[in-house]
Design a protein around this motif. Structure first.
Motif, PDB file in Angstrom:
ATOM      1  N   ASN A 165      -0.514  -2.168   2.139  1.00  0.00           N
ATOM      2  CA  ASN A 165      -1.491  -2.268   3.221  1.00  0.00           C
ATOM      3  C   ASN A 165      -1.891  -3.723   3.460  1.00  0.00           C
ATOM      4  OD1 ASN A 165      -1.288   0.474   3.415  1.00  0.00           O
ATOM      5  ND2 ASN A 165      -3.306   0.920   2.625  1.00  0.00           N
ATOM      6  N   VAL A 172       7.265   5.399  -5.410  1.00  0.00           N
ATOM      7  CA  VAL A 172       6.117   5.568  -4.516  1.00  0.00           C
ATOM      8  C   VAL A 172       5.095   6.499  -5.169  1.00  0.00           C
ATOM      9  CG1 VAL A 172       5.385   6.523  -2.298  1.00  0.00           C
ATOM     10  CG2 VAL A 172       7.382   5.030  -2.414  1.00  0.00           C
ATOM     11  N   LEU A 203       1.144   5.635  -5.958  1.00  0.00           N
ATOM     12  CA  LEU A 203       0.012   6.450  -5.513  1.00  0.00           C
ATOM     13  C   LEU A 203      -0.887   6.818  -6.691  1.00  0.00           C
ATOM     14  CD1 LEU A 203       1.774   8.771  -2.902  1.00  0.00           C
ATOM     15  CD2 LEU A 203       0.274   6.809  -2.437  1.00  0.00           C
ATOM     16  N   VAL A 244      -1.653  12.447   2.960  1.00  0.00           N
ATOM     17  CA  VAL A 244      -1.310  11.040   2.854  1.00  0.00           C
ATOM     18  C   VAL A 244       0.084  10.834   3.446  1.00  0.00           C
ATOM     19  CG1 VAL A 244      -0.356  11.221   0.522  1.00  0.00           C
ATOM     20  CG2 VAL A 244      -1.261   9.053   1.300  1.00  0.00           C
ATOM     21  N   VAL A 283       3.171   7.788   3.831  1.00  0.00           N
ATOM     22  CA  VAL A 283       3.608   6.518   3.252  1.00  0.00           C
ATOM     23  C   VAL A 283       4.808   5.998   4.037  1.00  0.00           C
ATOM     24  CG1 VAL A 283       4.471   5.352   1.192  1.00  0.00           C
ATOM     25  CG2 VAL A 283       2.825   7.223   0.952  1.00  0.00           C
ATOM     26  N   ILE A 325       0.070   2.806   3.385  1.00  0.00           N
ATOM     27  CA  ILE A 325      -0.405   4.109   2.960  1.00  0.00           C
ATOM     28  C   ILE A 325      -1.546   4.512   3.879  1.00  0.00           C
ATOM     29  CG2 ILE A 325      -1.420   5.452   1.080  1.00  0.00           C
ATOM     30  CD1 ILE A 325      -0.205   3.316  -0.825  1.00  0.00           C
ATOM     31  N   SER A 334      -4.249   7.628   4.629  1.00  0.00           N
ATOM     32  CA  SER A 334      -4.848   8.857   4.140  1.00  0.00           C
ATOM     33  C   SER A 334      -5.647   9.486   5.268  1.00  0.00           C
ATOM     34  CB  SER A 334      -5.758   8.548   2.953  1.00  0.00           C
ATOM     35  OG  SER A 334      -6.309   9.720   2.446  1.00  0.00           O
TER      36      SER A 334
END
Length: 68
Positions: A6, A18, A22, A32, A34, A59, A61
């Motif tokens: 991010n 990944v 997380l 979520v 990705v 990412i 959410s």
């Protein structure tokens, strides 16, 4: 190794997936999304997709709630 999460540089170990990332970030739940290097991953890929030096991870959410 260094990756970008991010927009921020983050150190992680070689062999990190990944799904591992997380967990490191305490991100759980089914809401979520990705993206790695502009490719949106399917949830089933999280455990297999290895991160490599310089990867750019976004990412997102999703949060529900509220009333109308």
């Amino acid at each position: 190794m260094q990756i970008h999460v991010n927009g921020q540089v983050r150190e992680t170990t070689s062999g990190t997936t990944v799904a591992d990332l997380l967990r490191e970030l305490n991100i759980t739940g089914e809401r979520v999304a990705v993206e790695v290097n502009l490719d949106i991953l399917e949830r089933g890929q999280f455990g297999q997709r290895l991160l490599t030096e310089g990867d750019r991870v976004e990412i997102i959410s999703f949060i529900g709630g509220g009333s109308l």
